[in-house]
Design a protein around this motif. Sequence first.
Motif, PDB file in Angstrom:
ATOM      1  N   MET A   1       0.817  -1.211   0.000  1.00  0.00           N
ATOM      2  CA  MET A   1       0.000   0.000   0.000  1.00  0.00           C
ATOM      3  C   MET A   1       0.855   1.267   0.000  1.00  0.00           C
ATOM      4  N   VAL A   2       1.901   1.303   0.809  1.00  0.00           N
ATOM      5  CA  VAL A   2       2.715   2.522   0.862  1.00  0.00           C
ATOM      6  C   VAL A   2       3.614   2.673  -0.365  1.00  0.00           C
ATOM      7  N   ARG A   3       3.850   1.599  -1.082  1.00  0.00           N
ATOM      8  CA  ARG A   3       4.650   1.688  -2.312  1.00  0.00           C
ATOM      9  C   ARG A   3       3.825   2.127  -3.513  1.00  0.00           C
ATOM     10  N   THR A   4       2.499   2.018  -3.394  1.00  0.00           N
ATOM     11  CA  THR A   4       1.629   2.363  -4.515  1.00  0.00           C
ATOM     12  C   THR A   4       1.470   3.871  -4.587  1.00  0.00           C
ATOM     13  N   LEU A   5       1.749   4.431  -5.738  1.00  0.00           N
ATOM     14  CA  LEU A   5       1.785   5.879  -5.915  1.00  0.00           C
ATOM     15  C   LEU A   5       0.407   6.478  -6.153  1.00  0.00           C
ATOM     16  N   ALA A   6       0.312   7.773  -5.933  1.00  0.00           N
ATOM     17  CA  ALA A   6      -0.945   8.515  -6.077  1.00  0.00           C
ATOM     18  C   ALA A   6      -1.505   8.425  -7.499  1.00  0.00           C
ATOM     19  N   ARG A   7      -0.646   8.217  -8.478  1.00  0.00           N
ATOM     20  CA  ARG A   7      -1.136   8.148  -9.858  1.00  0.00           C
ATOM     21  C   ARG A   7      -1.888   6.833 -10.128  1.00  0.00           C
ATOM     22  N   ASN A   8      -1.931   5.953  -9.150  1.00  0.00           N
ATOM     23  CA  ASN A   8      -2.689   4.708  -9.283  1.00  0.00           C
ATOM     24  C   ASN A   8      -3.681   4.589  -8.118  1.00  0.00           C
ATOM     25  N   PRO A   9      -4.671   5.496  -8.059  1.00  0.00           N
ATOM     26  CA  PRO A   9      -5.607   5.497  -6.928  1.00  0.00           C
ATOM     27  C   PRO A   9      -6.452   4.225  -6.839  1.00  0.00           C
ATOM     28  N   ALA A  10      -6.746   3.597  -7.960  1.00  0.00           N
ATOM     29  CA  ALA A  10      -7.553   2.375  -7.926  1.00  0.00           C
ATOM     30  C   ALA A  10      -6.805   1.252  -7.205  1.00  0.00           C
ATOM     31  N   LYS A  11      -5.510   1.151  -7.471  1.00  0.00           N
ATOM     32  CA  LYS A  11      -4.709   0.125  -6.795  1.00  0.00           C
ATOM     33  C   LYS A  11      -4.585   0.459  -5.310  1.00  0.00           C
ATOM     34  N   ARG A  12      -4.394   1.726  -4.983  1.00  0.00           N
ATOM     35  CA  ARG A  12      -4.342   2.154  -3.581  1.00  0.00           C
ATOM     36  C   ARG A  12      -5.618   1.744  -2.857  1.00  0.00           C
ATOM     37  N   GLU A  13      -6.746   2.034  -3.492  1.00  0.00           N
ATOM     38  CA  GLU A  13      -8.047   1.715  -2.898  1.00  0.00           C
ATOM     39  C   GLU A  13      -8.209   0.207  -2.694  1.00  0.00           C
ATOM     40  N   ALA A  14      -7.817  -0.569  -3.687  1.00  0.00           N
ATOM     41  CA  ALA A  14      -7.955  -2.024  -3.594  1.00  0.00           C
ATOM     42  C   ALA A  14      -7.095  -2.590  -2.462  1.00  0.00           C
ATOM     43  N   LEU A  15      -5.848  -2.122  -2.380  1.00  0.00           N
ATOM     44  CA  LEU A  15      -4.962  -2.591  -1.313  1.00  0.00           C
ATOM     45  C   LEU A  15      -5.463  -2.135   0.053  1.00  0.00           C
ATOM     46  N   PHE A  16      -5.931  -0.911   0.117  1.00  0.00           N
ATOM     47  CA  PHE A  16      -6.461  -0.398   1.372  1.00  0.00           C
ATOM     48  C   PHE A  16      -7.688  -1.192   1.802  1.00  0.00           C
ATOM     49  N   ARG A  17      -8.576  -1.496   0.863  1.00  0.00           N
ATOM     50  CA  ARG A  17      -9.767  -2.284   1.195  1.00  0.00           C
ATOM     51  C   ARG A  17      -9.372  -3.642   1.760  1.00  0.00           C
ATOM     52  N   GLU A  18      -8.414  -4.296   1.119  1.00  0.00           N
ATOM     53  CA  GLU A  18      -7.955  -5.604   1.587  1.00  0.00           C
ATOM     54  C   GLU A  18      -7.337  -5.492   2.985  1.00  0.00           C
ATOM     55  N   LEU A  19      -6.534  -4.458   3.198  1.00  0.00           N
ATOM     56  CA  LEU A  19      -5.927  -4.251   4.516  1.00  0.00           C
ATOM     57  C   LEU A  19      -6.996  -3.933   5.555  1.00  0.00           C
ATOM     58  N   ARG A  20      -7.945  -3.082   5.206  1.00  0.00           N
ATOM     59  CA  ARG A  20      -9.022  -2.711   6.130  1.00  0.00           C
ATOM     60  C   ARG A  20      -9.801  -3.941   6.587  1.00  0.00           C
ATOM     61  N   ILE A  21     -10.137  -4.803   5.645  1.00  0.00           N
ATOM     62  CA  ILE A  21     -10.878  -6.026   5.971  1.00  0.00           C
ATOM     63  C   ILE A  21     -10.032  -6.937   6.848  1.00  0.00           C
ATOM     64  N   GLU A  22      -8.767  -7.100   6.474  1.00  0.00           N
ATOM     65  CA  GLU A  22      -7.852  -7.956   7.248  1.00  0.00           C
ATOM     66  C   GLU A  22      -7.699  -7.440   8.672  1.00  0.00           C
ATOM     67  N   LEU A  23      -7.455  -6.147   8.821  1.00  0.00           N
ATOM     68  CA  LEU A  23      -7.270  -5.570  10.160  1.00  0.00           C
ATOM     69  C   LEU A  23      -8.514  -5.748  11.020  1.00  0.00           C
ATOM     70  N   ALA A  24      -9.678  -5.470  10.452  1.00  0.00           N
ATOM     71  CA  ALA A  24     -10.914  -5.542  11.231  1.00  0.00           C
ATOM     72  C   ALA A  24     -11.255  -6.980  11.634  1.00  0.00           C
ATOM     73  N   ALA A  25     -11.127  -7.918  10.705  1.00  0.00           N
ATOM     74  CA  ALA A  25     -11.434  -9.318  11.010  1.00  0.00           C
ATOM     75  C   ALA A  25     -10.448  -9.872  12.043  1.00  0.00           C
ATOM     76  N   HIS A  26      -9.185  -9.565  11.836  1.00  0.00           N
ATOM     77  CA  HIS A  26      -8.142 -10.014  12.764  1.00  0.00           C
ATOM     78  C   HIS A  26      -8.363  -9.437  14.154  1.00  0.00           C
ATOM     79  N   ALA A  27      -8.605  -8.135  14.227  1.00  0.00           N
ATOM     80  CA  ALA A  27      -8.775  -7.485  15.537  1.00  0.00           C
ATOM     81  C   ALA A  27      -9.966  -8.054  16.288  1.00  0.00           C
ATOM     82  N   ALA A  28     -11.076  -8.229  15.609  1.00  0.00           N
ATOM     83  CA  ALA A  28     -12.271  -8.754  16.278  1.00  0.00           C
ATOM     84  C   ALA A  28     -12.006 -10.138  16.862  1.00  0.00           C
ATOM     85  N   ALA A  29     -11.447 -11.023  16.051  1.00  0.00           N
ATOM     86  CA  ALA A  29     -11.196 -12.386  16.516  1.00  0.00           C
ATOM     87  C   ALA A  29     -10.093 -12.429  17.572  1.00  0.00           C
TER      88      ALA A  29
END
Length: 152
Positions: A22-50
């Motif tokens: 996510m931090v390596r993905t540049l601003a000129r590729n916002p779709a990839k940033r969003e996709a990686l962020f979504r995956e991280l967001r889901i991972e963090l939330a599921a992991h934290a809850a469990a």
Amino acid sequence: MTDIYDELRASHAKQRRLCSSMVRTLARNPAKREALFRELRIELAAHAAAEERYLYVPILMYDMGLNSARHALAEHHDMDELVEDLRALDSSGQAWGTKASELVHKVRHHLKEEETKFFQVSGKLLRPAQKVRLAQQYRKDYGRMLEVVAQR
């Protein structure tokens, strides 16, 4: 047989990989940033809850684990707030990159501290059979939460 720590380390490795991407993905590729962020967001939330249900709560029952578990819970809360801040920003903007770096720093700090401190404290408090049972419960809830969080 895997124990709770094996399960958590597997999720931690995924979080580290997603953070790096996510931090390596540049601003000129916002779709990839969003996709990686979504995956991280889901991972963090599921992991934290469990993790909170099947590691932190049992450790809160011991006087020796109280401060460590509270600290870890507070860090989860801080990460949740950073995730929400990031969701509100434009992924092609500089503010998004700055906030993403802040989140990644917090995640990496939390994982390192958890693996080097919290796991040692909690490992002394839990019995071997408990660690295996908690792993089974964590794995089941983590899988369920991945689906729940993906719907949000």
